[in-house]
Design a protein around this motif. Structure first.
Motif, PDB file in Angstrom:
ATOM      1  N   THR A   1      -3.118   5.896  63.506  1.00  0.00           N
ATOM      2  CA  THR A   1      -3.662   5.380  62.251  1.00  0.00           C
ATOM      3  C   THR A   1      -5.134   5.032  62.361  1.00  0.00           C
ATOM      4  N   ILE A   2      -5.567   4.554  63.530  1.00  0.00           N
ATOM      5  CA  ILE A   2      -6.949   4.091  63.654  1.00  0.00           C
ATOM      6  C   ILE A   2      -7.942   5.234  63.833  1.00  0.00           C
ATOM      7  N   VAL A   3      -7.452   6.454  64.094  1.00  0.00           N
ATOM      8  CA  VAL A   3      -8.382   7.540  64.435  1.00  0.00           C
ATOM      9  C   VAL A   3      -9.222   8.011  63.248  1.00  0.00           C
ATOM     10  N   PRO A   4      -8.618   8.440  62.106  1.00  0.00           N
ATOM     11  CA  PRO A   4      -9.473   8.853  60.986  1.00  0.00           C
ATOM     12  C   PRO A   4     -10.445   7.769  60.531  1.00  0.00           C
ATOM     13  N   PRO A   5     -10.012   6.493  60.407  1.00  0.00           N
ATOM     14  CA  PRO A   5     -10.990   5.452  60.036  1.00  0.00           C
ATOM     15  C   PRO A   5     -12.126   5.307  61.041  1.00  0.00           C
TER      16      PRO A   5
ATOM     17  N   VAL B   1       6.649   4.182  66.639  1.00  0.00           N
ATOM     18  CA  VAL B   1       5.867   2.983  66.302  1.00  0.00           C
ATOM     19  C   VAL B   1       4.558   2.961  67.077  1.00  0.00           C
ATOM     20  N   SER B   2       4.632   3.198  68.385  1.00  0.00           N
ATOM     21  CA  SER B   2       3.420   3.146  69.207  1.00  0.00           C
ATOM     22  C   SER B   2       2.447   4.260  68.825  1.00  0.00           C
ATOM     23  N   THR B   3       2.975   5.434  68.499  1.00  0.00           N
ATOM     24  CA  THR B   3       2.107   6.548  68.131  1.00  0.00           C
ATOM     25  C   THR B   3       1.427   6.293  66.790  1.00  0.00           C
ATOM     26  N   LEU B   4       2.186   5.771  65.837  1.00  0.00           N
ATOM     27  CA  LEU B   4       1.588   5.468  64.537  1.00  0.00           C
ATOM     28  C   LEU B   4       0.471   4.433  64.670  1.00  0.00           C
TER      29      LEU B   4
ATOM     30  N   ILE C   1     -13.822  16.252  59.540  1.00  0.00           N
ATOM     31  CA  ILE C   1     -12.803  16.955  58.749  1.00  0.00           C
ATOM     32  C   ILE C   1     -11.704  17.508  59.650  1.00  0.00           C
ATOM     33  N   ASP C   2     -12.094  18.073  60.784  1.00  0.00           N
ATOM     34  CA  ASP C   2     -11.135  18.603  61.756  1.00  0.00           C
ATOM     35  C   ASP C   2     -10.147  17.519  62.181  1.00  0.00           C
ATOM     36  N   VAL C   3     -10.672  16.353  62.530  1.00  0.00           N
ATOM     37  CA  VAL C   3      -9.822  15.257  62.995  1.00  0.00           C
ATOM     38  C   VAL C   3      -8.958  14.702  61.867  1.00  0.00           C
ATOM     39  N   VAL C   4      -9.540  14.525  60.698  1.00  0.00           N
ATOM     40  CA  VAL C   4      -8.784  13.954  59.572  1.00  0.00           C
ATOM     41  C   VAL C   4      -7.608  14.852  59.201  1.00  0.00           C
ATOM     42  N   LEU C   5      -7.810  16.175  59.205  1.00  0.00           N
ATOM     43  CA  LEU C   5      -6.706  17.089  58.884  1.00  0.00           C
ATOM     44  C   LEU C   5      -5.606  17.030  59.944  1.00  0.00           C
ATOM     45  N   ALA C   6      -6.006  17.101  61.231  1.00  0.00           N
ATOM     46  CA  ALA C   6      -5.010  17.094  62.307  1.00  0.00           C
ATOM     47  C   ALA C   6      -4.285  15.755  62.383  1.00  0.00           C
ATOM     48  N   ALA C   7      -5.060  14.659  62.361  1.00  0.00           N
ATOM     49  CA  ALA C   7      -4.451  13.332  62.461  1.00  0.00           C
ATOM     50  C   ALA C   7      -3.687  12.962  61.196  1.00  0.00           C
ATOM     51  N   GLY C   8      -4.183  13.407  60.040  1.00  0.00           N
ATOM     52  CA  GLY C   8      -3.503  13.084  58.781  1.00  0.00           C
ATOM     53  C   GLY C   8      -2.136  13.726  58.679  1.00  0.00           C
ATOM     54  N   LEU C   9      -2.048  15.012  59.059  1.00  0.00           N
ATOM     55  CA  LEU C   9      -0.746  15.686  59.054  1.00  0.00           C
ATOM     56  C   LEU C   9       0.204  15.035  60.053  1.00  0.00           C
ATOM     57  N   ALA C  10      -0.326  14.701  61.232  1.00  0.00           N
ATOM     58  CA  ALA C  10       0.498  14.032  62.242  1.00  0.00           C
ATOM     59  C   ALA C  10       0.996  12.684  61.723  1.00  0.00           C
ATOM     60  N   GLN C  11       0.128  11.960  61.019  1.00  0.00           N
ATOM     61  CA  GLN C  11       0.496  10.648  60.487  1.00  0.00           C
ATOM     62  C   GLN C  11       1.693  10.748  59.554  1.00  0.00           C
ATOM     63  N   LEU C  12       1.670  11.722  58.676  1.00  0.00           N
ATOM     64  CA  LEU C  12       2.756  11.877  57.703  1.00  0.00           C
ATOM     65  C   LEU C  12       4.069  12.251  58.386  1.00  0.00           C
TER      66      LEU C  12
ATOM     67  N   LEU D   1      -8.822   1.256  57.032  1.00  0.00           N
ATOM     68  CA  LEU D   1      -7.702   1.236  57.967  1.00  0.00           C
ATOM     69  C   LEU D   1      -6.396   0.918  57.255  1.00  0.00           C
ATOM     70  N   ALA D   2      -6.436  -0.103  56.399  1.00  0.00           N
ATOM     71  CA  ALA D   2      -5.231  -0.484  55.650  1.00  0.00           C
ATOM     72  C   ALA D   2      -4.797   0.625  54.699  1.00  0.00           C
ATOM     73  N   ALA D   3      -5.769   1.284  54.048  1.00  0.00           N
ATOM     74  CA  ALA D   3      -5.448   2.367  53.121  1.00  0.00           C
ATOM     75  C   ALA D   3      -4.811   3.544  53.856  1.00  0.00           C
ATOM     76  N   THR D   4      -5.321   3.870  55.043  1.00  0.00           N
ATOM     77  CA  THR D   4      -4.743   4.955  55.844  1.00  0.00           C
ATOM     78  C   THR D   4      -3.299   4.642  56.200  1.00  0.00           C
ATOM     79  N   ALA D   5      -3.050   3.392  56.581  1.00  0.00           N
ATOM     80  CA  ALA D   5      -1.691   2.980  56.932  1.00  0.00           C
ATOM     81  C   ALA D   5      -0.755   3.077  55.727  1.00  0.00           C
ATOM     82  N   LEU D   6      -1.216   2.620  54.575  1.00  0.00           N
ATOM     83  CA  LEU D   6      -0.367   2.624  53.380  1.00  0.00           C
ATOM     84  C   LEU D   6      -0.093   4.044  52.882  1.00  0.00           C
TER      85      LEU D   6
END
Length: 450
Positions: A299-303, A292-295, A94-105, A325-330
């Motif tokens: 993207t692969i971290v939460p999956p 681009v490189s960061t995304l 949960i910790d990673v998904v929240l941090a990485a998810g906000l960063a992703q957006l 992985l595809a859903a996280t990217a989309l």
């Protein structure tokens, strides 16, 4: 199977680099670029000490995580579940998904907005386009696609900023004063300091390292290769990138721009001494490449972590992982619809991630010192460094949270505070439980003699 015994010298080593280059691609991304630029533009050389320790501590965090992966051959979630149980594993996920998810957006917003600036097309359309490209590329090639892109783009971005050092005037005597640790007031000094450190010491890349090391097929015999990978990626590439960007910003932007409202167009002025009228385009291309490189890496971290917790394979051969992985990217396309200036949001997202990072550091340090998990524990000097890493990260994260509270309790601040309280409780509980466990283990032999 390890191939570290093969010959080939430096060329062979470079051909096998990868795990930390992907971490470096995330670290040397638009969020770090924005944080370092804002730091230099706002305070001159005052935060030089944070820039330097960010590379050193980033390398240390990746090395500890790598040692854990080499010793266990597992992803970190599986190791945590085996040693501490399912609840702690879920807290980490949960910790990673929240941090990485906000960063992703926010990074997708950056990529979409920069694409719009360069093309004139609507940023929201660019967000959808890049999300589809990301989904197709990663679901088709997975980790290898992200790794290859990271090596190329990070190298190019580093060279661009290092080159600018030779033409931007740097006041070395004034810069030396920035080696003394302090957090300047004004323009949210704590936020910017937390953002700078959060670029290299971040829960996303610390946890991701265990999976990318495993994806490379490395084992404990590859430790020297891993050290070379970390040194080349975090100390040389990322260190030069962040230091050069900071010094250029401090020398070219401090006192000449409105640091509080710094955006991409104003920041591009830092490159005018080497690019002239093309500075804006050069900066935007660099920002685009970094995003681009960061995304690709983020993207692969939460999956990785979710799949590991659910017992799935963490590569695209597993259809469930590939779909995730595809859903996280989309889903990241939603970032293009966020309002506000992406430049300031990038700094905030790193500071937010830093709040959840001490928990991950505590887990890694505990595990690499647990002989039931690893055969060889770190030496005294490495553990002293680990304690310093945890302490400085905790202090800067705490300073950021205090700064947020002082600025007023809006919904975003309440969320940050709630997240900080929850992760602080989790960290204290984890450390406390392990301390009690160690005490009970020491007392058991004595009791058996009575």
């Amino acid at each position: 199977m390890s191939t570290s015994g093969q010959s080939g010298g430096v060329a062979h080593y470079f051909s096998r680099l990868g795990p930390t280059w992907l971490a470096g691609a995330i670290a040397a991304g638009p969020a770090t670029m924005a944080s370092v630029l804002v730091a230099g533009a706002s305070f001159g050389y005052a935060l030089l000490w944070v820039v330097i320790i960010s590379a050193l501590f980033g390398a240390l965090a990746q090395y500890l995580s790598t040692r854990l992966a080499l010793a266990t051959g597992e992803g970190i979630v599986q190791t945590v579940e085996n040693r501490y149980g399912s609840i702690w594993a879920w807290i980490l996920v949960i910790d990673v998904v929240l941090a990485a998810g906000l960063a992703q957006l926010v990074i997708m917003k950056t990529l979409a907005d920069v694409s719009a600036l360069m093309s004139g097309f609507d940023a929201r359309l660019w967000g959808v386009f890049w999300a589809i490209v990301l989904a197709v590329g990663l679901a088709g090639g997975g980790y290898r696609v992200a790794e290859l892109g990271a090596k190329v783009i990070v190298s190019a971005v580093v060279l661009a900023f290092v080159a600018s050092l030779f033409v931007v005037p740097i006041d070395l005597s004034t810069a030396a004063t920035g080696l003394v640790p302090s957090i300047p007031a004004g323009v949210s000094g704590a936020l910017i300091a937390a953002g700078v450190l959060g670029g290299a010491v971040h829960i996303t890349i610390i946890t991701m390292q265990t999976y990318t090391v495993r994806a490379r097929g490395w084992d404990d015999s590859d430790r020297s290769l891993a050290r070379f990978d970390i040194f080349a990626s975090m100390i040389v590439a990322f260190g030069l990138f962040s230091l050069a960007t900071f010094l250029v910003a401090a020398g070219a932007l401090h006192g000449t721009v409105d640091a509080a409202g710094l955006d991409a167009i104003a920041a591009a002025a830092a490159l005018e001494p080497i690019a002239g009228t093309y500075a804006q385009w050069l900066f935007l291309i660099g920002l685009l490449g970094a995003a681009v490189s960061t995304l690709g890496g983020n993207t692969i971290v939460p999956p990785f972590l979710v799949a590991d917790k659910l017992g799935w394979d963490t590569d695209v051969s597993d259809r469930r992982y590939r779909t995730l992985l595809a859903a996280t990217a989309l889903l990241s396309a939603g970032g293009a619809f966020i309002e506000g200036s992406f430049f300031q949001l990038l700094v905030l997202v790193l500071a937010f991630g830093l709040v959840g990072t001490p928990f991950a550091i505590a887990i890694v340090v505990l595990l690499v010192n647990d002989r039931s998990v690893v055969d060889e524990t770190p030496g005294f000097a490495l553990n002293v460094g680990a304690v310093a890493l945890f302490s400085v990260t905790t202090v800067l994260a705490g300073s950021f949270v205090q700064d947020e509270i002082a600025s007023g309790l809006d919904p975003l601040t309440l969320f940050v505070v709630a997240f900080a309280v929850a992760m602080s409780i989790a960290t204290v509980a984890l450390l406390g439980s392990q301390f009690v466990s160690k005490l009970s283990q020491k007392e058991t032999p004595a009791e058996s003699q009575l």
